[in-house]
Scaffold this active site. Structure first.
Site, PDB file in Angstrom:
ATOM      1  N   ASP A 165       0.846  -1.204   0.000  1.00  0.00           N
ATOM      2  CA  ASP A 165       0.000   0.000   0.000  1.00  0.00           C
ATOM      3  C   ASP A 165       0.880   1.252   0.000  1.00  0.00           C
ATOM      4  O   ASP A 165       0.389   2.368  -0.144  1.00  0.00           O
ATOM      5  CB  ASP A 165      -1.019  -0.010   1.148  1.00  0.00           C
ATOM      6  CG  ASP A 165      -0.371  -0.018   2.524  1.00  0.00           C
ATOM      7  OD1 ASP A 165       0.876  -0.103   2.617  1.00  0.00           O
ATOM      8  OD2 ASP A 165      -1.121   0.052   3.522  1.00  0.00           O
ATOM      9  N   LYS A 180      -1.199  -9.557   2.803  1.00  0.00           N
ATOM     10  CA  LYS A 180      -0.531  -9.019   4.002  1.00  0.00           C
ATOM     11  C   LYS A 180      -1.501  -8.091   4.702  1.00  0.00           C
ATOM     12  O   LYS A 180      -2.262  -7.369   4.042  1.00  0.00           O
ATOM     13  CB  LYS A 180       0.750  -8.261   3.630  1.00  0.00           C
ATOM     14  CG  LYS A 180       1.447  -7.622   4.835  1.00  0.00           C
ATOM     15  CD  LYS A 180       2.840  -7.114   4.511  1.00  0.00           C
ATOM     16  CE  LYS A 180       2.909  -5.680   4.095  1.00  0.00           C
ATOM     17  NZ  LYS A 180       2.342  -4.687   5.033  1.00  0.00           N
ATOM     18  N   GLU A 219      -1.884  -5.564   8.506  1.00  0.00           N
ATOM     19  CA  GLU A 219      -1.204  -4.996   9.673  1.00  0.00           C
ATOM     20  C   GLU A 219      -1.979  -5.333  10.946  1.00  0.00           C
ATOM     21  O   GLU A 219      -3.215  -5.321  10.948  1.00  0.00           O
ATOM     22  CB  GLU A 219      -1.089  -3.470   9.522  1.00  0.00           C
ATOM     23  CG  GLU A 219      -0.226  -3.055   8.343  1.00  0.00           C
ATOM     24  CD  GLU A 219      -0.111  -1.536   8.178  1.00  0.00           C
ATOM     25  OE1 GLU A 219      -0.571  -0.783   9.064  1.00  0.00           O
ATOM     26  OE2 GLU A 219       0.446  -1.107   7.153  1.00  0.00           O
ATOM     27  N   GLU A 259       8.456  -3.779  11.117  1.00  0.00           N
ATOM     28  CA  GLU A 259       8.796  -2.467  10.559  1.00  0.00           C
ATOM     29  C   GLU A 259       9.233  -1.499  11.649  1.00  0.00           C
ATOM     30  O   GLU A 259       8.522  -1.301  12.651  1.00  0.00           O
ATOM     31  CB  GLU A 259       7.601  -1.880   9.781  1.00  0.00           C
ATOM     32  CG  GLU A 259       7.933  -0.507   9.183  1.00  0.00           C
ATOM     33  CD  GLU A 259       7.066  -0.077   8.011  1.00  0.00           C
ATOM     34  OE1 GLU A 259       6.168  -0.841   7.608  1.00  0.00           O
ATOM     35  OE2 GLU A 259       7.307   1.037   7.502  1.00  0.00           O
TER      36      GLU A 259
HETATM   37  O1  KIV Z   1       3.517  -1.206   1.658  1.00  0.00           O
HETATM   38  C1  KIV Z   1       4.723  -1.436   1.880  1.00  0.00           C
HETATM   39  O2  KIV Z   1       5.602  -1.037   1.094  1.00  0.00           O
HETATM   40  C2  KIV Z   1       5.067  -2.159   3.095  1.00  0.00           C
HETATM   41  C3  KIV Z   1       6.515  -2.326   3.485  1.00  0.00           C
HETATM   42  C4  KIV Z   1       6.639  -3.049   4.745  1.00  0.00           C
HETATM   43  C5  KIV Z   1       7.372  -2.996   2.502  1.00  0.00           C
HETATM   44  O3  KIV Z   1       4.196  -2.613   3.758  1.00  0.00           O
END
Ligand code: KIV
Length: 262
Positions: free
Chosen positions: A44, A112, A114, A181
């Protein structure tokens, strides 16, 4: 080269360090894939690198799906991971499932998202449904408003314990890897030793099993400020501008296109 599957990714832990990066279109996905990048994240971060936003928050599901499909068309061997955009998994688990399914239908191998302990029921539901999940703890850019800026996490012992607990929780919920991160290197090392799954660091020191770099940072396509942990492997912004201005000058001066027969 052979296809990087989730199983191959898991098996790399302790054997091979993986240099992974983002990609947002078929052209760069093909180049990165042919160069041997094992995992391409349709991040994102596209909101900031490609779409011109100040944060990742405005990225829409349709924009993600279009980029995922393009990257999947360009990449042959890399594991393609779709980063679920803000709002696509925070408004109810049924909607989150539908959005994750749409990512896989668009060509992603995994998604992915968060979050730590709070997103574990969703990670479990996705993995039970056959959707591989790459988790993301530490500094979570989608929480920029809650932090009051992009701030390093895990700096106090208490906060570090929370990041460690979140990483253990997402592993237990079925995530096949976890992004760390902007956390201290010693915390990332502790988490990497504690987990059986691959840790992918960004601004988290050298001990992680794998690393992320945002493609525009890696290639030097961003001319503005880049975080101190970034390494530029090329300086393409200047070269791209040189090519554009030479083209404009040649058209203006009549050197391009050449006269017929020349
Ligand atoms: O969106 C992104 O670039 C990320 C980084 C952790 C690579 O989530």
């Amino acid at each position: 080269m052979k296809k990087w599957t989730v199983a191959a990714f898991r098996a790399a832990k302790g054997k091979q360090k993986l240099g992974c990066c983002t990609a947002y279109d078929a052209c760069f996905a093909r180049l990165a894939d042919e160069a041997g990048v094992p995992c391409l994240l349709v991040g994102d971060s596209m909101g900031m690198t490609v779409l011109g936003y100040e944060t990742t928050l405005p990225v829409k599901m349709e924009e993600t799906l279009s980029a995922v499909a393009a990257v999947a068309r360009g990449a042959k061997d890399a594991l393609v991971v779709a980063d679920l955009p803000f709002g696509s998994y925070q408004c109810g688990d049924d909607a989150a499932m539908a959005n994750a399914v749409a990512c896989l239908k668009a060509g992603a191998d995994a998604v992915k998202l968060e979050g730590g302990a709070t997103v574990c029921p969703l990670i479990r539901r996705m993995t039970d449904a056959g959707i591989p999940v790459l988790a993301h703890v530490g500094m979570m850019p989608q929480s920029v408003n809650a932090y009051g800026g992009f701030k390093r996490q895990g700096k106090t012992r208490e906060d570090a314990q929370k990041v460690l607990a979140d990483a253990k929780a997402v592993e237990a919920a079925g995530a096949f890897a976890v992004t760390l991160e902007c956390v201290p290197a010693d915390l990332a090392a502790e988490i990497t030793a504690a987990l059986k799954i691959v840790t992918i660091g960004i601004g988290a020191g050298p001990v992680c099993d794998a690393q992320w770099l945002v493609m525009h940072d890696l290639l030097g396509l961003n001319e503005g400020h880049v975080p101190s942990f970034v390494k530029r492997y090329a300086s393409l912004a200047g070269e791209v501008k040189r090519a554009f201005s030479e083209y404009v000058a040649e058209v203006a001066g009549g050197a391009f296109p050449p006269a017929p027969g020349v």
